[in-house]
Design a protein around this motif. Sequence first.
Motif, PDB file in Angstrom:
ATOM      1  N   GLY A 128       0.847  -1.269   0.112  1.00  0.00           N
ATOM      2  CA  GLY A 128      -0.005  -0.208   0.026  1.00  0.00           C
ATOM      3  C   GLY A 128       0.860   1.415   0.001  1.00  0.00           C
ATOM      4  O   GLY A 128       0.459   2.347   0.556  1.00  0.00           O
ATOM      5  N   ALA A 129       2.018   1.076  -0.279  1.00  0.00           N
ATOM      6  CA  ALA A 129       2.925   2.270  -0.371  1.00  0.00           C
ATOM      7  C   ALA A 129       3.601   2.614  -1.821  1.00  0.00           C
ATOM      8  O   ALA A 129       3.615   1.672  -2.461  1.00  0.00           O
ATOM      9  N   VAL A 130       3.886   3.802  -1.988  1.00  0.00           N
ATOM     10  CA  VAL A 130       4.685   4.273  -3.210  1.00  0.00           C
ATOM     11  C   VAL A 130       6.149   4.651  -2.801  1.00  0.00           C
ATOM     12  O   VAL A 130       6.351   5.599  -2.156  1.00  0.00           O
ATOM     13  N   ASN A 131       6.993   3.893  -3.476  1.00  0.00           N
ATOM     14  CA  ASN A 131       8.538   4.170  -3.266  1.00  0.00           C
ATOM     15  C   ASN A 131       9.061   4.554  -4.407  1.00  0.00           C
ATOM     16  O   ASN A 131       8.541   4.396  -5.361  1.00  0.00           O
ATOM     17  N   MET A 132      10.564   4.968  -4.365  1.00  0.00           N
ATOM     18  CA  MET A 132      11.191   5.264  -5.727  1.00  0.00           C
ATOM     19  C   MET A 132      11.266   4.176  -6.686  1.00  0.00           C
ATOM     20  O   MET A 132      11.127   4.463  -7.851  1.00  0.00           O
ATOM     21  N   PHE A 133      11.413   3.133  -6.273  1.00  0.00           N
ATOM     22  CA  PHE A 133      11.413   1.829  -7.128  1.00  0.00           C
ATOM     23  C   PHE A 133      10.016   1.817  -8.044  1.00  0.00           C
ATOM     24  O   PHE A 133      10.108   1.546  -9.142  1.00  0.00           O
ATOM     25  N   GLN A 134       8.988   1.910  -7.373  1.00  0.00           N
ATOM     26  CA  GLN A 134       7.718   1.842  -7.866  1.00  0.00           C
ATOM     27  C   GLN A 134       7.479   3.012  -8.866  1.00  0.00           C
ATOM     28  O   GLN A 134       6.572   2.838  -9.836  1.00  0.00           O
ATOM     29  N   ILE A 135       7.768   4.119  -8.539  1.00  0.00           N
ATOM     30  CA  ILE A 135       7.610   4.970  -9.533  1.00  0.00           C
ATOM     31  C   ILE A 135       8.622   5.034 -10.698  1.00  0.00           C
ATOM     32  O   ILE A 135       8.549   6.039 -11.531  1.00  0.00           O
ATOM     33  N   GLY A 136       9.709   4.183 -10.693  1.00  0.00           N
ATOM     34  CA  GLY A 136      10.559   4.167 -11.734  1.00  0.00           C
ATOM     35  C   GLY A 136      11.879   4.967 -11.808  1.00  0.00           C
ATOM     36  O   GLY A 136      12.481   4.882 -12.644  1.00  0.00           O
ATOM     37  N   PHE A 137      12.194   5.474 -10.671  1.00  0.00           N
ATOM     38  CA  PHE A 137      13.383   6.128 -10.535  1.00  0.00           C
ATOM     39  C   PHE A 137      14.503   5.097  -9.792  1.00  0.00           C
ATOM     40  O   PHE A 137      14.437   4.799  -8.665  1.00  0.00           O
ATOM     41  N   VAL A 153       3.939   7.581 -13.624  1.00  0.00           N
ATOM     42  CA  VAL A 153       4.582   7.725 -12.255  1.00  0.00           C
ATOM     43  C   VAL A 153       3.478   8.325 -11.406  1.00  0.00           C
ATOM     44  O   VAL A 153       3.582   7.696 -10.427  1.00  0.00           O
ATOM     45  N   PHE A 154       2.812   9.095 -11.816  1.00  0.00           N
ATOM     46  CA  PHE A 154       1.870   9.869 -10.765  1.00  0.00           C
ATOM     47  C   PHE A 154       0.634   8.878 -10.578  1.00  0.00           C
ATOM     48  O   PHE A 154       0.418   8.303  -9.681  1.00  0.00           O
ATOM     49  N   VAL A 155      -0.181   8.971 -11.482  1.00  0.00           N
ATOM     50  CA  VAL A 155      -1.711   8.367 -11.438  1.00  0.00           C
ATOM     51  C   VAL A 155      -1.465   6.748 -11.425  1.00  0.00           C
ATOM     52  O   VAL A 155      -2.007   6.067 -10.520  1.00  0.00           O
ATOM     53  N   GLY A 156      -0.575   6.105 -12.304  1.00  0.00           N
ATOM     54  CA  GLY A 156      -0.864   4.542 -12.273  1.00  0.00           C
ATOM     55  C   GLY A 156      -0.223   4.106 -10.951  1.00  0.00           C
ATOM     56  O   GLY A 156      -0.497   3.102 -10.547  1.00  0.00           O
ATOM     57  N   LEU A 175       1.799  -1.260 -19.971  1.00  0.00           N
ATOM     58  CA  LEU A 175       2.375  -2.463 -19.788  1.00  0.00           C
ATOM     59  C   LEU A 175       3.913  -2.721 -19.570  1.00  0.00           C
ATOM     60  O   LEU A 175       4.441  -3.173 -18.716  1.00  0.00           O
ATOM     61  N   PHE A 176       4.486  -1.826 -20.546  1.00  0.00           N
ATOM     62  CA  PHE A 176       5.956  -1.467 -20.429  1.00  0.00           C
ATOM     63  C   PHE A 176       6.248  -0.949 -19.370  1.00  0.00           C
ATOM     64  O   PHE A 176       7.382  -1.680 -18.528  1.00  0.00           O
ATOM     65  N   PHE A 177       5.852   0.269 -18.863  1.00  0.00           N
ATOM     66  CA  PHE A 177       6.243   0.991 -17.730  1.00  0.00           C
ATOM     67  C   PHE A 177       5.829  -0.159 -16.640  1.00  0.00           C
ATOM     68  O   PHE A 177       6.888  -0.232 -15.638  1.00  0.00           O
ATOM     69  N   PHE A 178       4.801  -0.788 -16.318  1.00  0.00           N
ATOM     70  CA  PHE A 178       4.681  -1.847 -15.158  1.00  0.00           C
ATOM     71  C   PHE A 178       5.726  -2.943 -15.150  1.00  0.00           C
ATOM     72  O   PHE A 178       5.987  -3.409 -14.022  1.00  0.00           O
ATOM     73  N   ALA A 179       6.099  -3.430 -16.284  1.00  0.00           N
ATOM     74  CA  ALA A 179       7.022  -4.477 -16.190  1.00  0.00           C
ATOM     75  C   ALA A 179       8.221  -3.910 -16.055  1.00  0.00           C
ATOM     76  O   ALA A 179       9.147  -4.568 -15.333  1.00  0.00           O
ATOM     77  N   VAL A 180       8.779  -2.970 -16.545  1.00  0.00           N
ATOM     78  CA  VAL A 180      10.446  -2.499 -16.576  1.00  0.00           C
ATOM     79  C   VAL A 180      10.146  -1.591 -15.216  1.00  0.00           C
ATOM     80  O   VAL A 180      11.623  -1.749 -14.750  1.00  0.00           O
ATOM     81  N   ARG A 181       9.377  -0.788 -14.909  1.00  0.00           N
ATOM     82  CA  ARG A 181       9.715   0.365 -13.722  1.00  0.00           C
ATOM     83  C   ARG A 181      10.896   0.954 -13.829  1.00  0.00           C
ATOM     84  O   ARG A 181      11.602   1.154 -13.004  1.00  0.00           O
ATOM     85  N   ASP A 182      11.090   1.503 -15.005  1.00  0.00           N
ATOM     86  CA  ASP A 182      12.113   2.568 -15.493  1.00  0.00           C
ATOM     87  C   ASP A 182      11.754   3.823 -16.081  1.00  0.00           C
ATOM     88  O   ASP A 182      11.265   3.621 -17.299  1.00  0.00           O
ATOM     89  N   VAL A 183      11.749   5.024 -15.625  1.00  0.00           N
ATOM     90  CA  VAL A 183      11.304   6.108 -16.038  1.00  0.00           C
ATOM     91  C   VAL A 183      11.896   6.486 -17.501  1.00  0.00           C
ATOM     92  O   VAL A 183      11.213   6.755 -18.543  1.00  0.00           O
ATOM     93  N   TYR A 184      13.142   6.253 -17.353  1.00  0.00           N
ATOM     94  CA  TYR A 184      13.968   6.641 -18.733  1.00  0.00           C
ATOM     95  C   TYR A 184      13.576   5.530 -19.746  1.00  0.00           C
ATOM     96  O   TYR A 184      13.276   6.358 -21.057  1.00  0.00           O
ATOM     97  N   ALA A 185      13.591   4.346 -19.434  1.00  0.00           N
ATOM     98  CA  ALA A 185      13.239   3.588 -20.613  1.00  0.00           C
ATOM     99  C   ALA A 185      11.926   3.836 -21.157  1.00  0.00           C
ATOM    100  O   ALA A 185      11.671   3.350 -22.017  1.00  0.00           O
ATOM    101  N   SER A 186      10.980   3.876 -19.957  1.00  0.00           N
ATOM    102  CA  SER A 186       9.500   4.059 -20.466  1.00  0.00           C
ATOM    103  C   SER A 186       9.468   5.415 -21.381  1.00  0.00           C
ATOM    104  O   SER A 186       8.629   5.303 -22.353  1.00  0.00           O
TER     105      SER A 186
END
Length: 193
Positions: free
Chosen positions: A1-10, A64-67, A123-134
């Motif tokens: 139930g938390a959002v951390n740096m890993f989950q937002i893709g940084f 990053v924000f909504v998803g 799907l790409f973002f949720f699989a890879v979790r990297d802002v730059y690659a996304s």
Amino acid sequence: GAVNMFQIGFRTLRRSVPAVAITVLAGYLLIVTFTPYGSQRISLAATVALMLPVAVAEVMICWVFVGTHLQAYLRRSGAAVSIGAGVLVTSTLFALSFAAHSPAPDEPLALLPFLLAGIASALFFFAVRDVYASAIFVALVLALVMQGRLDPLYTSQISPVVVGCAVLSVLTLAACQWYLSKRFITLEIPVKK
């Protein structure tokens, strides 16, 4: 139930560089092999550079924000529900944003390519979790979707202004990551009882 740096893709530089390199290489090979861009590599580079600032903004807002926040809120419902809701909501938001700023009134199904691009990007973002690659992935997908919709003046050659804007958007993204790495606080979402 938390959002951390890993989950937002940084992610760390050691994790982001290979993700970006693989995304660029795979995307380039697929686009050059299976699309008309194969013979127009300058046009592909110009279109990707033109789409990169939009892609960075879309990734930051939609995923990053909504998803990630929607996914964190629904996490207790299971991975299928949280990721499914995240994909559905963010891809719709992505498609609607393009309908708002790039309307095509003469095309009744103009929203469909953007919705499909949003689903693939989510799907790409949720699989890879990297802002730059996304952001690279979204820019490549937008280059495909926007092909033929952009003025050839902007895509026939690489403009220093467009490249400058693309570089500035990536530097801004890096500044956001640096800022968040110094000040990010993970907040626990209250458990439903």
